[in-house]
Design a protein around this motif. Structure first.
Motif, PDB file in Angstrom:
ATOM      1  N   ARG A   1       0.823  -1.214   0.000  1.00 23.25           N
ATOM      2  CA  ARG A   1       0.000   0.000   0.000  1.00 23.25           C
ATOM      3  C   ARG A   1       0.860   1.268   0.000  1.00 23.25           C
TER       4      ARG A   1
ATOM      5  N   ARG B   1     -11.885   6.166  10.229  1.00 28.19           N
ATOM      6  CA  ARG B   1     -12.396   5.042  11.017  1.00 28.19           C
ATOM      7  C   ARG B   1     -12.627   5.395  12.494  1.00 28.19           C
TER       8      ARG B   1
ATOM      9  N   TYR C   1      -2.864   1.795   9.618  1.00 25.48           N
ATOM     10  CA  TYR C   1      -3.007   0.684   8.686  1.00 25.48           C
ATOM     11  C   TYR C   1      -3.411  -0.603   9.403  1.00 25.48           C
TER      12      TYR C   1
ATOM     13  N   GLU D   1      -7.063  -1.591   9.291  1.00 26.09           N
ATOM     14  CA  GLU D   1      -7.711  -1.953   8.031  1.00 26.09           C
ATOM     15  C   GLU D   1      -8.105  -3.435   8.061  1.00 26.09           C
TER      16      GLU D   1
END
Lengths: 413, 319
Positions: free
Chosen positions: A58, A119, A321, A324
């Motif tokens: 990513r 989030r 991250y 996720e």
């Protein structure tokens, strides 16, 4: 300003002899960051490697270097790093340590970034509380440890008893399943390093709070009752291995895995270890037993925080991250550690698996571990040794609780 | 540039010998001065100052200050506050008592075992050179490694020691060596003795090799038996090295909590907590560097006092 300068001088001076002990200092290169953690098992390392590989896909321009610090030495190394001004870019932060780390200025305030993160709303207030000080957030929940109990399904079936739901059931089962002639004991008691957490759990289960609104709040009578109940598993009922006063994580797990004990309290993080070592028909999981006053089962988040202000952008990308779905599920597959995000935890691969049922139920009632500035020192340096004294007959529960209360006053004030 | 100097050859001789000499440069002229020696010593002095005196002085200074990393608002000079608190701290006195037991027991055991090993290895029998190398093996192991090896060997459920002792009939059941307060320090001491005796063995063996054989021959002529020779020849000849090695070992043991940290963590119930471990835990568990430094200062003073008294009492300096 004078104070700051003098302190900086002090810190630098103290750092000189300590700097050599530190792992490699954080890289200053843009796009490169290091990450301190205290993973120990091979499964954890596999999980970490998978997360790092996914992160690399990513964010190809950010090179993450992981550095392992053994958990018992984590705070010592972190302290040395803070004093030496050689903090890592990012690092692992457990709930119990977050307030101490903020107090010693080891964590960067990322409050505004977190509140603006897409989030943020997925998480409960508890999830943020474990890494918040004065309403400022210092960490992102990476994964969740849900305390539960592993038990010998086959032994319970042989004895014709059900897994315990209350502490009274638990005590009765521990006594019933103890048979010294077979070198069998009812419960793997953690009386050595790390054992303080279960003592605190017992106190709250019996109705004694620890700290309320930053003030000592222990209820002496209830705390004595709790310590008596818990210690008597060793001193009176002999339902734990004789080595209990010195048994830490490794010993309690080995005792359970090698068929010496019928029950062991730990968290979901041990799932893969037990699953790999034992046959499926031998073991099961159950919620922590409820106490007479409260049902205490800890849900503790393991956070990742940014520790060095020079690389906040890359650091924030790395620590967010972990939340996720792909890395969280990859990590769960390798380690059994629950995702921190409730949305990810509701994935059918988790919700539909019966082995996780006890953890899923615990998430509904779970509490954060006891956490206050000075709490780590008090727990390890007062609670544990005083409880050990009771176990080895060198103090009564009342004497131990009095010493704990005195120590708590000193730690908080 | 070469020049000529004149020197008289002797009284009454009026001839003059022309002696070539080198004209001194700036450095040369400097070397002729009295301060040259200090200049040569300067790098060493700076090093000593930087790596010995400064950290020591800083530690002493820190003991007079409040420095708790989790309470930075309270930092500042507090004078003798920590030392007064130490005098009233029951854990300090317990740790001091444990330190005395730990150090005396370990040093006596290590010295006795080291002396025995040195006497045996001094026989120059075939294969003893290899044996001498093997005896040193425990000393090569870092404390952390030695501690972890013995933690596994003494493990109450998987340890080989329990298994061997049960098979030999010495024990009826496995023993939890580090879970009993009366046994934990002794068990840890046994590990420390195993780990530390090669230090004495090595030094004493070197000293034994240096004892002139004539002394033993003379003693034998006087009718001295082996024991008399040991008491009246060997031990007096070893006295200096024994005193020096004991001082070094005591300092090392007082300052090194690693083995206890690994085996017991100071427990159960602080029954194996020694001063160095207490200071370490104060600093790195409670982040209270001021109090930990005050503890270290007290240890430092006690060690100074011990070294001075021990050397004086042993009369070594008079030789």
């Amino acid at each position: 300003m004078t104070r700051f300068d003098r302190r900086a001088l002090l810190a630098g001076a103290a750092a000189l002899p300590l700097a050599g002990m530190l792992p490699r200092a954080a890289s200053a290169q843009r796009g490169a960051l290091n990450y301190w953690h205290h993973f120990t098992s091979t499964t954890e390392f596999k999980g970490l490697e998978r997360v790092m590989a996914l992160f690399k896909q990513r964010f190809p321009d950010i090179n993450v270097t992981q550095e392992n610090i053994p958990n018992p030495e984590y705070m010592a190394k972190m302290t040395a790093a803070v004093v030496a001004n050689a903090r890592p870019d990012t690092g692992m932060v457990s709930t119990e340590r977050s307030k101490d780390l903020v107090a010693m200025r080891a964590l960067v305030d990322i409050d505004s970034r977190v509140r603006g993160w897409s989030r943020f709303a997925e998480y409960s207030g508890d999830a943020w509380a474990g890494a918040s000080v004065d309403n400022k957030i210092y960490g992102i929940p990476a994964f969740t440890f849900v305390n539960w109990m592993y038990y010998r399904k086959d032994w319970f079936a042989e004895a014709g008893i059900a897994p315990p739901k209350t502490l009274a059931d638990f005590q009765a089962a521990a006594i019933k399943l103890t048979d010294p002639s077979k070198n069998r004991f009812g419960f793997s008691m953690r009386g050595g390093a790390g054992g303080f957490s279960f003592v605190l759990d017992m106190m709250e289960s019996f109705g004694s709070p620890i700290v309320v609104n930053g003030k000592p709040a222990m209820d002496r009578a209830k705390a004595i009752e709790a310590v008596t109940f818990y210690a008597e598993l060793h001193t009176k009922h002999k339902a734990v291995p004789p080595s209990a006063p010195n048994d830490s994580f490794r010993q309690i797990m080995e005792a359970f895995k090698t068929g010496q004990t019928a029950m062991v309290m730990h968290h979901t993080g041990s799932l893969t270890e037990i699953r790999d070592a034992m046959k499926p028909e031998q073991w099961g999981t159950v919620m922590m037993p409820a106490g007479p006053a409260a049902h205490i089962a800890r849900v503790s988040y393991l956070y990742n925080g940014v520790m060095n202000p020079r690389n906040v952008d890359a650091g924030f990308s790395w620590i967010t991250y972990w939340a996720e779905p792909d890395p969280a599920l990859a990590f769960l597959e390798e380690t059994g550690y629950f995702p921190s995000s409730p949305r990810v935890a509701s994935d059918p691969r988790i919700a539909g698996n019966p082995i996780y049922a006890a953890a899923t139920e615990t998430l509904k009632i779970g509490r954060l571990p006891v956490n206050f500035v000075g709490g780590a020192g008090w727990s390890e340096q007062v609670v544990l040794p005083e409880f050990q004294k009771v176990l080895v007959g060198r103090a009564t529960p009342a004497q131990a609780v009095d010493a704990m209360m005195k120590g708590l006053e000193a730690a908080v004030n | 540039m070469t020049a000529l100097s004149e020197a008289r050859l002797g009284d009454g001789d009026r001839r003059v010998r022309r002696v070539p000499h080198v004209r001194l440069g700036a450095l040369g002229r400097l070397s002729e001065r009295r301060g040259w020696a200090w200049l040569l010593l300067l790098p060493s002095l700076v090093m000593i100052l930087a790596i010995i005196l400064y950290p020591t002085g800083y530690g002493l200074w820190l003991g007079l200050h409040e420095m708790r990393l989790t309470r930075p608002d309270r930092d500042g000079f507090v004078g003798l506050k920590h030392f007064i608190a130490i005098a009233d701290d029951p854990i300090f006195w317990l740790s001091l008592r444990n330190t005395l037991v730990w150090v005396v027991g370990s040093v006596v055991g290590e010295l006795a075992l080291g002396l025995a090993a040195a006497l045996v290895l001094n026989k120059d029998l075939p294969g003893f050179k290899l044996a001498a190398a093997l005896v040193l093996l425990p000393w090569f192991l870092p404390n952390v490694v030695a501690g972890n090896i013995w933690a596994m060997m003494l493990d109450p459920r998987l340890g080989v020691i329990n298994d061997v002792l049960v098979r030999m009939g010495v024990l009826t059941t496995y023993r939890a060596w580090f879970a009993e307060p009366d046994l934990a320090l002794a068990a840890a001491m046994a590990v420390e003795i195993w780990h530390g005796f090669p230090f004495f063995a090595l030094l004493l063996l070197a000293a034994l090799k240096a004892i002139p054989q004539d002394l033993y021959e003379a003693a034998a002529c006087d009718g001295a038996k082996a024991w008399d020779q040991f008491v009246h020849v060997t031990l007096p000849q070893l006295r200096m090295i024994i005193v020096a090695s004991v001082v070094l070992r005591v300092i090392s043991l007082v300052n090194s909590p690693e083995i206890l940290l690994i085996l017991t963590g100071g427990g159960p119930g602080r029954s194996t907590q020694v001063l160095s471990l207490y200071a370490f835990l104060k600093a790195y568990k409670e982040f209270n560097f001021g109090y930990a430094s005050a503890l270290a200062t007290v240890m430092f003073l006690l060690l100074m006092l011990f070294s001075w008294a021990y050397v004086r009492l042993s009369n070594v300096m008079r030789d």
